[in-house]
Motif scaffolding. Structure first.
Motif, PDB file in Angstrom:
ATOM      1  N   MET A   1      30.602  42.980  45.001  1.00  0.00           N
ATOM      2  CA  MET A   1      30.097  42.478  46.301  1.00  0.00           C
ATOM      3  C   MET A   1      31.183  42.255  47.339  1.00  0.00           C
ATOM      4  O   MET A   1      31.204  42.252  48.455  1.00  0.00           O
ATOM      5  N   LYS A   2      32.304  41.513  46.726  1.00  0.00           N
ATOM      6  CA  LYS A   2      33.501  41.288  47.629  1.00  0.00           C
ATOM      7  C   LYS A   2      34.247  42.472  48.047  1.00  0.00           C
ATOM      8  O   LYS A   2      34.670  42.582  49.158  1.00  0.00           O
ATOM      9  N   ALA A   3      34.468  43.430  46.933  1.00  0.00           N
ATOM     10  CA  ALA A   3      35.177  44.665  47.207  1.00  0.00           C
ATOM     11  C   ALA A   3      34.368  45.626  48.095  1.00  0.00           C
ATOM     12  O   ALA A   3      35.162  46.393  49.057  1.00  0.00           O
ATOM     13  N   HIS A   4      33.075  45.544  48.102  1.00  0.00           N
ATOM     14  CA  HIS A   4      32.271  46.486  48.805  1.00  0.00           C
ATOM     15  C   HIS A   4      30.881  45.816  49.320  1.00  0.00           C
ATOM     16  O   HIS A   4      29.963  45.935  48.840  1.00  0.00           O
ATOM     17  N   PRO A   5      31.101  45.083  50.383  1.00  0.00           N
ATOM     18  CA  PRO A   5      29.805  44.168  50.982  1.00  0.00           C
ATOM     19  C   PRO A   5      28.859  45.206  51.455  1.00  0.00           C
ATOM     20  O   PRO A   5      27.760  44.820  51.535  1.00  0.00           O
ATOM     21  N   GLU A   6      29.156  46.384  51.795  1.00  0.00           N
ATOM     22  CA  GLU A   6      28.073  47.432  52.176  1.00  0.00           C
ATOM     23  C   GLU A   6      26.864  47.585  50.809  1.00  0.00           C
ATOM     24  O   GLU A   6      26.119  48.155  51.165  1.00  0.00           O
TER      25      GLU A   6
ATOM     26  N   HIS B   1      28.454  39.625  33.801  1.00  0.00           N
ATOM     27  CA  HIS B   1      27.702  40.216  34.625  1.00  0.00           C
ATOM     28  C   HIS B   1      27.729  39.665  36.017  1.00  0.00           C
ATOM     29  O   HIS B   1      27.965  40.432  37.097  1.00  0.00           O
ATOM     30  N   ALA B   2      27.605  38.445  36.056  1.00  0.00           N
ATOM     31  CA  ALA B   2      27.761  37.578  37.208  1.00  0.00           C
ATOM     32  C   ALA B   2      29.179  37.816  37.885  1.00  0.00           C
ATOM     33  O   ALA B   2      29.414  37.898  38.917  1.00  0.00           O
ATOM     34  N   ALA B   3      30.070  37.701  37.155  1.00  0.00           N
ATOM     35  CA  ALA B   3      31.760  37.847  37.652  1.00  0.00           C
ATOM     36  C   ALA B   3      31.648  39.376  38.195  1.00  0.00           C
ATOM     37  O   ALA B   3      32.300  39.426  39.123  1.00  0.00           O
ATOM     38  N   ARG B   4      31.274  40.094  37.527  1.00  0.00           N
ATOM     39  CA  ARG B   4      31.319  41.703  37.972  1.00  0.00           C
ATOM     40  C   ARG B   4      30.589  41.850  39.111  1.00  0.00           C
ATOM     41  O   ARG B   4      31.155  42.832  40.021  1.00  0.00           O
ATOM     42  N   ARG B   5      29.354  41.365  39.308  1.00  0.00           N
ATOM     43  CA  ARG B   5      28.794  41.416  40.765  1.00  0.00           C
ATOM     44  C   ARG B   5      29.358  40.864  41.830  1.00  0.00           C
ATOM     45  O   ARG B   5      29.585  41.391  42.888  1.00  0.00           O
TER      46      ARG B   5
END
Length: 110
Positions: free
Chosen positions: A65-70, A57-61
């Motif tokens: 967040m990196k791909a979609h900062p919004e 879950h942490a890696a996916r989050r």
């Protein structure tokens, strides 16, 4: 015969190196109970699976967040929650307790 409550099966300590999420430690000590084998000797349990992979879950989050900062604008506390709980849950329950205080118990089954 001996009661299982009188002589509990001792616990065996397994130490696993695994990563945990925020606030965790990288080394976790896990308690797993031992079981008695055919001749009464203690043997390690085999009815569970140890996973030494990273917590997904942490890696996916981080990837999201990196791909979609919004998306970070959508996280955080929701100020409406306390009012929803108060007016949709708590006050109706208090009202129902007052209104139904004098009803016979059979009315609750209906």
């Amino acid at each position: 015969g001996q009661s299982s409550l009188a002589s509990p099966i001792p616990l065996r300590r397994f130490t696993l190196c695994r990563r945990m999420g925020k606030g965790g430690s990288s080394t976790a000590a896990v308690e797993a109970p031992a079981v008695r084998g055919a001749k009464g000797k203690l043997v390690a349990r085999t009815d569970f699976f140890w996973d030494d992979n990273d917590e997904p879950h942490a890696a996916r989050r981080k990837a999201i967040m990196k791909a979609h900062p919004e998306v970070s604008k959508l996280t955080g506390p929701e100020w409406r929650s306390k009012y929803i709980c108060l007016f949709a849950l708590v006050l109706p329950q208090i009202w129902l307790s007052v209104v139904t205080a004098d009803l016979p118990w059979l009315a609750y089954l209906a």
